[in-house]
Design a protein around this motif. Structure first.
Motif, PDB file in Angstrom:
ATOM      1  N   ALA A 184     -10.645  -1.371  -4.165  1.00 54.83           N
ATOM      2  CA  ALA A 184      -9.893  -0.985  -2.974  1.00 54.83           C
ATOM      3  C   ALA A 184      -9.445   0.469  -3.066  1.00 54.83           C
ATOM      4  O   ALA A 184      -9.219   1.124  -2.042  1.00 54.83           O
ATOM      5  N   LEU A 185      -9.337   0.999  -4.281  1.00 55.55           N
ATOM      6  CA  LEU A 185      -8.967   2.409  -4.454  1.00 55.55           C
ATOM      7  C   LEU A 185      -9.939   3.341  -3.742  1.00 55.55           C
ATOM      8  O   LEU A 185      -9.548   4.388  -3.231  1.00 55.55           O
ATOM      9  N   ARG A 186     -11.215   2.983  -3.715  1.00 53.11           N
ATOM     10  CA  ARG A 186     -12.205   3.821  -3.021  1.00 53.11           C
ATOM     11  C   ARG A 186     -11.889   3.909  -1.533  1.00 53.11           C
ATOM     12  O   ARG A 186     -12.019   4.968  -0.919  1.00 53.11           O
ATOM     13  N   VAL A 187     -11.509   2.783  -0.966  1.00 54.60           N
ATOM     14  CA  VAL A 187     -11.193   2.751   0.460  1.00 54.60           C
ATOM     15  C   VAL A 187      -9.880   3.479   0.728  1.00 54.60           C
ATOM     16  O   VAL A 187      -9.759   4.243   1.702  1.00 54.60           O
ATOM     17  N   ILE A 188      -8.908   3.262  -0.128  1.00 56.57           N
ATOM     18  CA  ILE A 188      -7.623   3.954   0.018  1.00 56.57           C
ATOM     19  C   ILE A 188      -7.841   5.458   0.034  1.00 56.57           C
ATOM     20  O   ILE A 188      -7.230   6.188   0.832  1.00 56.57           O
ATOM     21  N   LEU A 224      -9.179   6.503   3.422  1.00 58.34           N
ATOM     22  CA  LEU A 224      -8.115   6.379   4.418  1.00 58.34           C
ATOM     23  C   LEU A 224      -7.121   7.524   4.297  1.00 58.34           C
ATOM     24  O   LEU A 224      -6.679   8.098   5.295  1.00 58.34           O
ATOM     25  N   ASN A 225      -6.771   7.873   3.062  1.00 56.85           N
ATOM     26  CA  ASN A 225      -5.847   8.990   2.833  1.00 56.85           C
ATOM     27  C   ASN A 225      -6.451  10.312   3.299  1.00 56.85           C
ATOM     28  O   ASN A 225      -5.789  11.119   3.956  1.00 56.85           O
ATOM     29  N   GLU A 226      -7.701  10.553   2.920  1.00 60.13           N
ATOM     30  CA  GLU A 226      -8.365  11.809   3.289  1.00 60.13           C
ATOM     31  C   GLU A 226      -8.465  11.967   4.806  1.00 60.13           C
ATOM     32  O   GLU A 226      -8.366  13.082   5.332  1.00 60.13           O
TER      33      GLU A 226
END
Length: 212
Positions: free
Chosen positions: A12-16, A19-21
């Motif tokens: 999920a860190l990859r998706v986070i 989303l942040n970027e």
């Protein structure tokens, strides 16, 4: 609002990171895999494979972290995370798939035989083979990064956000000792303002005792 099922330190860190970027608002819905929450009926209805992350964006339900990354970047093309030319897009896909199949998979095998599987199902020999295979593929990527700042072209793309997380995982497993270019690349990627915490930072935070 976008909903993201899963939580660090999973993929999920990859998706986070995406989303942040992109500066998107989202609701994080933690799923504790070790407690079997990934097999609850609600999540199985979204992903019968019982895995995270799962992204829900209106009527769109997506699984597989790399596919979610590509979806977000494609939907928000203005951010420039999808290369403009078909040739550079092909190169991006090449390295994205390389990371998922040639580096992530042996790392996942090591984790399974190290602590995920019940002890009676663990195969130390397979973990050893996976480590060897991963090191060989890390060497391929190290050579690819000669004279490069990014995986493809002259700007950051989806492949870089996937690569940084995957290499962070590899670094935590002691795979980057002979890869100075990848270590420097990893440091530069995690210096980005929108970068999520590293896997090690998440694990250290979770191990802290709760003050009472």
């Amino acid at each position: 609002m976008i909903k993201l099922y899963g939580a660090p330190p999973t993929r999920a860190l990859r998706v986070i990171w995406l989303l942040n970027e992109l500066g998107l608002e989202y609701e994080m819905l933690p799923v504790d895999i070790m407690q079997g929450e990934n097999r609850q009926p609600g999540l199985l209805a979204l992903n019968p494979a019982a895995k995270v992350p799962v992204l829900v964006d209106g009527d769109v339900v997506l699984t597989e972290s790399a596919a979610i990354q590509l979806y977000l970047a494609d939907k928000h093309r203005e951010a420039g995370f999808i290369p403009d030319t078909v040739e550079d897009r092909a190169r991006m896909y090449r390295w994205l798939f390389f990371l998922v199949t040639e580096i992530e998979q042996p790392l996942w095998r090591i984790a399974r035989h190290g602590f995920i599987y019940p002890e009676e199902k663990r195969l130390p020999r397979d973990a050893d083979l996976a480590r060897q295979e991963c090191m060989e593929m890390v060497a391929v990527l190290e050579r690819h990064m000669v004279g490069r700042e990014f995986m493809v072209g002259d700007r950051v793309s989806v492949a870089d956000f996937n690569a940084a997380h995957t290499l962070d995982w590899a670094n935590g497993a002691g795979m980057l000792g002979d890869a100075p270019r990848l270590r420097a690349y990893l440091e530069a990627m995690y210096a980005r303002p929108a970068a999520p915490p590293t896997i090690a930072e998440v694990l250290a935070r979770e191990s802290q005792p709760i003050a009472r």
